[in-house]
Design a protein around this motif. Structure first.
Motif, PDB file in Angstrom:
ATOM      1  N   PRO A 134       9.169  -2.430 -19.855  1.00 30.18           N
ATOM      2  CA  PRO A 134       8.100  -2.652 -21.158  1.00 30.18           C
ATOM      3  C   PRO A 134       6.713  -3.159 -20.465  1.00 30.18           C
ATOM      4  N   ASP A 135       5.745  -2.762 -21.049  1.00 26.65           N
ATOM      5  CA  ASP A 135       4.231  -3.332 -20.569  1.00 26.65           C
ATOM      6  C   ASP A 135       4.552  -4.895 -20.642  1.00 26.65           C
ATOM      7  N   LYS A 136       3.839  -5.261 -19.383  1.00 26.26           N
ATOM      8  CA  LYS A 136       3.528  -6.797 -19.198  1.00 26.26           C
ATOM      9  C   LYS A 136       4.808  -7.510 -19.148  1.00 26.26           C
ATOM     10  N   THR A 137       6.036  -6.773 -18.559  1.00 26.12           N
ATOM     11  CA  THR A 137       7.277  -6.945 -18.221  1.00 26.12           C
ATOM     12  C   THR A 137       7.584  -7.046 -16.881  1.00 26.12           C
ATOM     13  N   MET A 138       8.180  -8.004 -16.229  1.00 24.77           N
ATOM     14  CA  MET A 138       8.506  -7.969 -14.925  1.00 24.77           C
ATOM     15  C   MET A 138      10.069  -8.143 -14.603  1.00 24.77           C
ATOM     16  N   LEU A 139      10.494  -7.826 -13.463  1.00 20.34           N
ATOM     17  CA  LEU A 139      11.903  -8.228 -13.049  1.00 20.34           C
ATOM     18  C   LEU A 139      12.013  -9.471 -11.999  1.00 20.34           C
ATOM     19  N   ARG A 140      12.851 -10.269 -12.315  1.00 23.06           N
ATOM     20  CA  ARG A 140      13.099 -11.460 -11.440  1.00 23.06           C
ATOM     21  C   ARG A 140      14.882 -11.606 -10.995  1.00 23.06           C
ATOM     22  N   PHE A 141      15.014 -12.017  -9.716  1.00 25.05           N
ATOM     23  CA  PHE A 141      16.225 -11.956  -9.255  1.00 25.05           C
ATOM     24  C   PHE A 141      17.107 -13.206  -9.685  1.00 25.05           C
ATOM     25  N   ILE A 142      18.101 -13.199 -10.251  1.00 27.34           N
ATOM     26  CA  ILE A 142      19.090 -14.439 -10.588  1.00 27.34           C
ATOM     27  C   ILE A 142      19.305 -15.388  -9.701  1.00 27.34           C
ATOM     28  N   ASP A 143      19.695 -15.013  -8.348  1.00 26.82           N
ATOM     29  CA  ASP A 143      20.201 -15.708  -7.479  1.00 26.82           C
ATOM     30  C   ASP A 143      18.899 -16.069  -6.497  1.00 26.82           C
ATOM     31  N   GLY A 144      17.652 -15.497  -6.739  1.00 27.20           N
ATOM     32  CA  GLY A 144      16.600 -15.614  -5.929  1.00 27.20           C
ATOM     33  C   GLY A 144      16.353 -14.813  -4.759  1.00 27.20           C
ATOM     34  N   ASP A 145      17.498 -13.911  -4.562  1.00 24.34           N
ATOM     35  CA  ASP A 145      17.432 -13.067  -3.411  1.00 24.34           C
ATOM     36  C   ASP A 145      16.928 -11.827  -3.708  1.00 24.34           C
ATOM     37  N   ARG A 150      21.639  -5.717  -7.023  1.00 29.89           N
ATOM     38  CA  ARG A 150      22.632  -5.211  -8.311  1.00 29.89           C
ATOM     39  C   ARG A 150      22.020  -5.601  -9.438  1.00 29.89           C
ATOM     40  N   LEU A 151      22.320  -4.547 -10.503  1.00 28.89           N
ATOM     41  CA  LEU A 151      21.888  -4.452 -11.641  1.00 28.89           C
ATOM     42  C   LEU A 151      22.099  -5.843 -12.444  1.00 28.89           C
ATOM     43  N   ASP A 152      23.469  -6.588 -12.170  1.00 23.67           N
ATOM     44  CA  ASP A 152      23.875  -7.798 -12.775  1.00 23.67           C
ATOM     45  C   ASP A 152      22.920  -9.096 -12.113  1.00 23.67           C
ATOM     46  N   ASN A 153      22.118  -8.582 -11.310  1.00 20.03           N
ATOM     47  CA  ASN A 153      21.289 -10.010 -10.662  1.00 20.03           C
ATOM     48  C   ASN A 153      19.901  -9.668 -11.168  1.00 20.03           C
ATOM     49  N   LEU A 154      19.460  -8.800 -11.856  1.00 20.59           N
ATOM     50  CA  LEU A 154      18.165  -8.562 -12.224  1.00 20.59           C
ATOM     51  C   LEU A 154      17.947  -8.936 -13.644  1.00 20.59           C
ATOM     52  N   LEU A 155      16.961  -9.635 -13.944  1.00 22.49           N
ATOM     53  CA  LEU A 155      16.470 -10.160 -15.240  1.00 22.49           C
ATOM     54  C   LEU A 155      15.327  -9.850 -15.679  1.00 22.49           C
ATOM     55  N   ALA A 156      14.905  -9.478 -16.850  1.00 20.94           N
ATOM     56  CA  ALA A 156      13.739  -8.611 -17.110  1.00 20.94           C
ATOM     57  C   ALA A 156      13.281  -9.814 -18.168  1.00 20.94           C
ATOM     58  N   VAL A 157      11.745 -10.227 -17.607  1.00 20.32           N
ATOM     59  CA  VAL A 157      11.114 -11.377 -18.444  1.00 20.32           C
ATOM     60  C   VAL A 157       9.603 -10.954 -18.564  1.00 20.32           C
ATOM     61  N   THR A 158       9.016 -11.451 -19.555  1.00 21.71           N
ATOM     62  CA  THR A 158       7.616 -11.035 -19.937  1.00 21.71           C
ATOM     63  C   THR A 158       6.766 -11.895 -19.098  1.00 21.71           C
ATOM     64  N   ARG A 159       5.601 -11.611 -18.810  1.00 22.98           N
ATOM     65  CA  ARG A 159       4.574 -12.296 -17.813  1.00 22.98           C
ATOM     66  C   ARG A 159       4.415 -13.741 -18.406  1.00 22.98           C
ATOM     67  N   GLN A 160       4.283 -13.764 -19.838  1.00 26.27           N
ATOM     68  CA  GLN A 160       4.223 -15.080 -20.417  1.00 26.27           C
ATOM     69  C   GLN A 160       5.198 -16.005 -20.071  1.00 26.27           C
ATOM     70  N   GLU A 161       6.434 -15.399 -20.308  1.00 24.99           N
ATOM     71  CA  GLU A 161       7.708 -16.320 -19.900  1.00 24.99           C
ATOM     72  C   GLU A 161       7.766 -16.586 -18.374  1.00 24.99           C
ATOM     73  N   ASN A 162       7.539 -15.592 -17.655  1.00 30.70           N
ATOM     74  CA  ASN A 162       7.317 -15.780 -16.264  1.00 30.70           C
ATOM     75  C   ASN A 162       6.290 -17.151 -15.582  1.00 30.70           C
ATOM     76  N   ALA A 163       5.201 -16.965 -16.562  1.00 25.61           N
ATOM     77  CA  ALA A 163       4.384 -18.089 -16.094  1.00 25.61           C
ATOM     78  C   ALA A 163       4.841 -19.426 -16.561  1.00 25.61           C
ATOM     79  N   VAL A 164       5.685 -19.602 -17.940  1.00 21.60           N
ATOM     80  CA  VAL A 164       6.248 -20.881 -18.096  1.00 21.60           C
ATOM     81  C   VAL A 164       7.367 -21.138 -17.180  1.00 21.60           C
ATOM     82  N   MET A 165       8.215 -20.226 -16.850  1.00 22.79           N
ATOM     83  CA  MET A 165       9.245 -20.601 -15.873  1.00 22.79           C
ATOM     84  C   MET A 165       8.515 -21.101 -14.389  1.00 22.79           C
ATOM     85  N   ASN A 166       7.385 -20.658 -14.024  1.00 18.72           N
ATOM     86  CA  ASN A 166       7.124 -21.019 -12.968  1.00 18.72           C
ATOM     87  C   ASN A 166       6.376 -22.294 -12.707  1.00 18.72           C
TER      88      ASN A 166
END
Length: 200
Positions: A134-145, A150-166
């Motif tokens: 989806p637009d304004k969405t990105m993927l993060r790696f759950i284990d940081g690697d 692997r599909l189970d290591n990918l987490l889709a987050v919005t850019r707004q959510e990513n900013a809050v997490m960072n």
């Protein structure tokens, strides 16, 4: 040494400036007056008195002196030139993989423009199972690697959510439960902020 510019000297500069260089004018004035006048002095004087100099711009419609001429290559350069159809030693075929900035990338096209030819492999894997990201969405790696695609290591987050997490990670440690818990906390914080605006 400061020069006292007489009206005759300034008049000479005004007449010569449209057709001659500052160095040429400085040499002439030095010979005429016996003073040591430099190119820089003439340049600063033309600016101070707003005297227009030579217009060296290439005018619209002018024809270059070398138009239509074939400029021969240097003997040594010919031997090292790329031949038509040749490829650089770093060239890789479509389907090749590489690591760039820590991410696994796959070569999908061969246009010669790397940002277009190489695509993040983790995004291809995620979209193969979930459809277009989806637009304004990105993927993060759950284990940081970043190489663990692997599909189970990918987490889709919005850019707004990513900013809050960072922002959280800049001042706090990763919460218990890792990235998934942090993502949930970000979604709750964003929702709470939206509700607060609604009631204010």
């Amino acid at each position: 040494m400061a020069i006292k510019w007489t009206e005759q000297m300034l008049d000479y500069i005004r007449r010569q400036a449209p057709n001659h260089s500052h160095r040429h004018i400085a040499d002439d004035l030095s010979c005429m007056t016996g003073l040591e006048i430099t190119e820089g002095m003439v340049r600063s004087t033309t600016k101070r008195y707003k005297i227009k100099g030579r217009d060296c711009r290439f005018r619209h419609g002018s024809i270059p002196a070398n138009k239509g001429l074939s400029i021969p290559s240097h003997t040594n350069s010919v031997a090292t030139q790329f031949k038509k159809g040749s490829k650089p030693t770093t060239w890789l075929p479509i389907g090749s993989e590489r690591i760039a900035d820590g991410y696994v990338q796959v070569k999908m096209t061969d246009t010669g423009y790397p940002p277009r030819d190489w695509v993040a492999k983790h995004r291809l894997i995620w979209e193969a199972h979930n459809g277009p990201l989806p637009d304004k969405t990105m993927l993060r790696f759950i284990d940081g690697d970043r190489t663990n695609i692997r599909l189970d290591n990918l987490l889709a987050v919005t850019r707004q959510e990513n900013a809050v997490m960072n922002r959280w990670l800049r001042v706090n440690d990763m919460p218990e439960g890792g990235l998934i818990s942090l993502h949930l906390m970000a979604k709750i914080k964003i929702k709470a902020s939206q509700r607060k605006k609604e009631f204010s």
